[in-house]
Design a protein around this motif. Structure first.
Motif: not given
Lengths: 290, 97
Positions: B17-18, B31-33, B73
């Protein structure tokens, strides 16, 4: 032969300084809280974003431009709310405004339960978000009510550093604060320069004349005329220390909003038939110091 | 505003996540998951319509170097492809720190 740089003291001092203005909202909140205590509430991955902007063809931001963080300041529980000036000019929409109002409400409830919780609001705001006008105005009213309720328990500190500055509804929020910390780069005013020029003309207010604008609503003038309590350099460490020192100072003898009689006296001494300069206002304030 | 969605094959390894960036002029937020289906899904909301091919190319180039399975995203406010590539790179650094 070795080369020894001969940099002036000013240059060395500037180069060792870390700018607060250049920090984004999240890093500002992290900066104001004690090291390692930052804990964000309703962060970007909670995806509580504006439902109204996409309907109007505008890209939202996952935190709606408002960072709410719990942590500690000087070892005491604290909440820091930081507005992101780069997203929609730091404007107050329904979601970011409600995050702010609820954060103040929870801080007050903690204080009522005997957990002394401090509050800091780092503002970059052009005021209400026009795309969410009515809801923005309503939530700003809630913010004011919560600020007034909370400041009985703890000093409520507003930090305004620029580059956006603090205008519209949030300028009144700054007025409600127990203490206001500003930099020279910051501006604080009800109506923005462009708005005044558009409504009243260039003769009244020339928005492109930067020295004039700052002489009226810049941090140095606001500090000299009692709208700000501390004037600091754009230095993250100095701003954090200023906030900590104000909490150590505790509640003031009199809140700025309780000094309304003095401000009315000062305002009524102004001759509105002529254009006042920043210096004229400083002098008028001195003549009506009490 | 235009909403784009892409799906790419990904490595078995999951991304971490970042969050990076800001929806400001000429900039973007990412947004990264981790993704659960060994694919990388990208959802883009951009203020500038008509650049789907460019977005796909920038993402493909990025994923060639970083194939970890992710849900990405992007909220874009008119960033150039260069800025997008830099922000993606920064996101990977943040996810590993």
């Amino acid at each position: 032969m070795t080369f020894t740089p001969t940099l002036s003291k000013d240059v060395l001092e500037l180069s060792s300084r870390r700018s607060y203005i250049e920090l984004n909202a999240r890093d500002r909140a992290r900066q104001l809280l004690d090291d390692g205590t930052f804990h964000e509430l309703l962060g970007p991955f909670d995806r509580v974003e504006s439902p109204w902007l996409p309907i109007q063809g505008i890209v939202p931001q996952a935190d709606d431009g408002c960072v709410v963080a719990k942590g500690k300041i000087d070892g005491q529980p604290a909440v820091v709310i930081a507005m992101e000036g780069k997203f929609q000019g730091g404007s107050i929409g329904e979601v970011c405004g409600m995050k702010m109002a609820e954060a103040f409400r929870l801080a007050r409830q903690d204080n009522e339960k005997g957990i002394p919780t401090r509050a800091v609001l780092s503002l970059e705001s052009g005021g209400v978000r026009l795309q969410e006008a009515n809801m923005g105005e309503l939530v700003i009213a809630e913010i004011y009510a919560e600020m007034v309720a909370l400041r009985k328990y703890t000093p409520l500190i507003v930090v305004i550093t620029g580059p956006t500055g603090c205008f519209g509804g949030m300028s009144l929020a700054a007025g409600l604060a127990t203490y206001v910390v500003m930099t020279r780069q910051a501006r604080l005013s009800m109506n923005g320069p462009e708005v005044i020029e558009q409504e009243a003309g260039k003769a009244e207010f020339e928005a492109s004349n930067k020295p004039f604008v700052w002489s009226v609503n810049g941090g140095a003038q606001r500090y000299a005329t009692g709208f700000a309590d501390v004037l600091v350099e754009d230095d993250a460490v100095a701003i954090t220390a200023a906030v900590r020192d104000l909490f150590r100072k505790g509640q003031p003898a009199q809140l700025r909003t309780d000094q309304y009689e003095l401000f009315i006296k000062r305002l009524s001494s102004l001759d509105t038939s002529k254009q006042w300069t920043g210096e004229d206002i400083r002098n008028a304030w001195k003549e009506n110091a009490q | 505003m235009e909403i784009l969605a892409f799906e790419f094959p990904a490595a078995a390894e999951k991304a971490r996540r970042a969050h990076i960036g800001v929806v400001g002029s000429g900039d973007l937020e990412i947004l990264m998951d981790p993704s659960t289906d060994a694919k990388t899904h990208a959802k883009i909301q951009t203020s500038v319509a008509g650049f789907a091919t460019t977005w796909k190319a920038v993402l493909e180039r990025f994923l060639a170097q970083h194939p970890e399975a992710a849900n990405i995203e992007i909220n874009d406010f008119g960033a150039t492809p260069g800025t997008v590539a830099l922000r993606l790179q920064q996101m990977v650094e943040v996810s590993r720190s």
